[in-house]
Design an enzyme around this catalytic site. Structure first.
Site, short mmCIF file in Angstrom:
data_model
loop_
_atom_site.label_atom_id
_atom_site.label_comp_id
_atom_site.label_asym_id
_atom_site.label_seq_id
_atom_site.Cartn_x
_atom_site.Cartn_y
_atom_site.Cartn_z
N GLY A 13 0.83 -1.20 0.00
CA GLY A 13 0.00 0.00 0.00
C GLY A 13 0.86 1.24 0.00
O GLY A 13 2.08 1.18 -0.07
N ARG A 16 1.44 5.53 5.04
CA ARG A 16 0.43 5.75 6.08
C ARG A 16 -0.92 5.14 5.73
O ARG A 16 -1.96 5.65 6.10
CB ARG A 16 0.28 7.23 6.40
CG ARG A 16 1.52 7.87 6.95
CD ARG A 16 1.77 7.40 8.37
NE ARG A 16 3.04 7.93 8.86
CZ ARG A 16 4.06 7.18 9.24
NH1 ARG A 16 3.99 5.87 9.17
NH2 ARG A 16 5.15 7.72 9.71
N SER A 17 -0.90 4.01 5.01
CA SER A 17 -2.14 3.34 4.64
C SER A 17 -2.59 2.33 5.69
O SER A 17 -3.68 1.76 5.57
CB SER A 17 -1.99 2.65 3.28
OG SER A 17 -0.98 1.67 3.35
N LYS A 19 -0.41 -0.32 6.72
CA LYS A 19 0.25 -1.59 6.42
C LYS A 19 0.86 -2.25 7.67
O LYS A 19 0.61 -3.42 7.94
CB LYS A 19 1.36 -1.39 5.38
CG LYS A 19 0.91 -0.83 4.06
CD LYS A 19 2.08 -0.63 3.12
CE LYS A 19 3.16 0.28 3.64
NZ LYS A 19 2.82 1.69 3.76
N ALA A 38 13.23 -5.77 11.59
CA ALA A 38 13.26 -4.36 11.19
C ALA A 38 14.42 -4.17 10.23
O ALA A 38 15.56 -4.52 10.53
CB ALA A 38 13.43 -3.46 12.41
N THR A 39 14.12 -3.63 9.05
CA THR A 39 15.14 -3.51 8.01
C THR A 39 15.73 -2.10 7.90
O THR A 39 16.62 -1.87 7.09
CB THR A 39 14.55 -3.89 6.63
OG1 THR A 39 13.48 -3.00 6.34
CG2 THR A 39 14.07 -5.33 6.64
N HIS A 54 8.90 2.35 18.94
CA HIS A 54 8.14 1.33 18.22
C HIS A 54 8.28 -0.03 18.91
O HIS A 54 7.29 -0.76 19.03
CB HIS A 54 8.61 1.23 16.76
CG HIS A 54 8.06 2.27 15.87
ND1 HIS A 54 6.92 2.09 15.13
CD2 HIS A 54 8.47 3.54 15.62
CE1 HIS A 54 6.65 3.19 14.46
NE2 HIS A 54 7.58 4.08 14.73
N ARG A 58 5.18 -2.22 20.59
CA ARG A 58 4.87 -3.60 20.22
C ARG A 58 4.82 -4.50 21.44
O ARG A 58 4.04 -5.44 21.48
CB ARG A 58 5.91 -4.13 19.22
CG ARG A 58 5.67 -3.65 17.81
CD ARG A 58 6.49 -4.41 16.82
NE ARG A 58 7.91 -4.35 17.04
CZ ARG A 58 8.71 -3.41 16.57
NH1 ARG A 58 8.23 -2.43 15.84
NH2 ARG A 58 10.01 -3.44 16.80
N ASP A 84 9.44 -5.72 8.23
CA ASP A 84 8.97 -4.36 8.00
C ASP A 84 10.20 -3.47 7.83
O ASP A 84 10.88 -3.16 8.80
CB ASP A 84 8.11 -3.91 9.18
CG ASP A 84 7.24 -2.70 8.88
OD1 ASP A 84 7.35 -2.14 7.78
OD2 ASP A 84 6.46 -2.34 9.76
#
Length: 185
Positions: A13, A16-17, A19, A38-39, A54, A58, A84
């Site tokens: 997407g 800010r959709s 995802k 996390a990439t 973040h 989580r 992600d």
């Protein structure tokens, strides 16, 4: 080909959709202790603080792995894994060489190894960056091509593909029913 390859879910997407939130919700629905890969490359202290926030959001049930380049280098057999995101992973690979074809070959090979992880469910978050106009910047055009080609590669292998629009998940490729095969195309 392994007898028990990973189940692949691709969530794509725009910015800010919703995802990441959808991917996290799905991972937690499948496992009480999912893995979060996390990439992102951490460029500065401000970004390092964002990453820490973040991780706190989580919660402790997540195993957090920071991996900028080689997603398949971790022991993930039988785990639910959220990657992600594909876009930041490709950015890292692309800026190593600034050669879209070389980055694509590297990314495809690594993804294919990851997709062969026995018993894993792998949820990948990616961006649809090619929906807008064509950039005047050649480097940006090459990266947009790389992103589109890699998204297609993952989607072909994926068991399920979801497009996020304004926080709403739209199924593009439905998950196979129990009596259907989930073999790659």
């Amino acid at each position: 080909m392994h007898a028990e390859m990973a189940r692949i879910i691709l969530i794509t997407g725009g910015q800010r959709s919703g995802k990441s939130e959808e991917a996290e919700r799905r991972a937690l629905a499948l496992s009480p202790t999912p893995v979060y890969i996390a990439t992102a490359h951490i460029w500065d202290d401000e970004f390092r603080r964002r990453v820490a926030l973040h991780q706190q959001r989580r919660g402790p049930q997540w195993t957090n792995i920071e991996e900028e380049r080689t997603l398949s280098s971790h022991h993930l057999e039988g785990r639910v894994v959220l990657v992600d995101c594909v876009t930041l992973w490709l950015t890292n690979l692309f800026f190593d060489t600034q050669d879209a074809e070389q980055a694509l070959a590297t990314a495809k090979a690594d993804f294919d190894r990851l997709a062969d992880t026995p018993g894993a469910t792998i949820i990948l978050v990616t961006n649809e960056i090619g929906l807008g106009g064509t950039s005047e910047n050649a480097l940006q055009r090459h990266f947009t091509d790389l992103q589109g080609w890699m998204n297609q590669h993952i989607a072909r292998r994926a068991d399920e593909v979801v497009l996020m629009v304004s926080g709403i998940p739209l199924t593009i490729k439905p998950a196979p029913t129990p009596n259907q095969s989930s073999s790659p195309q």
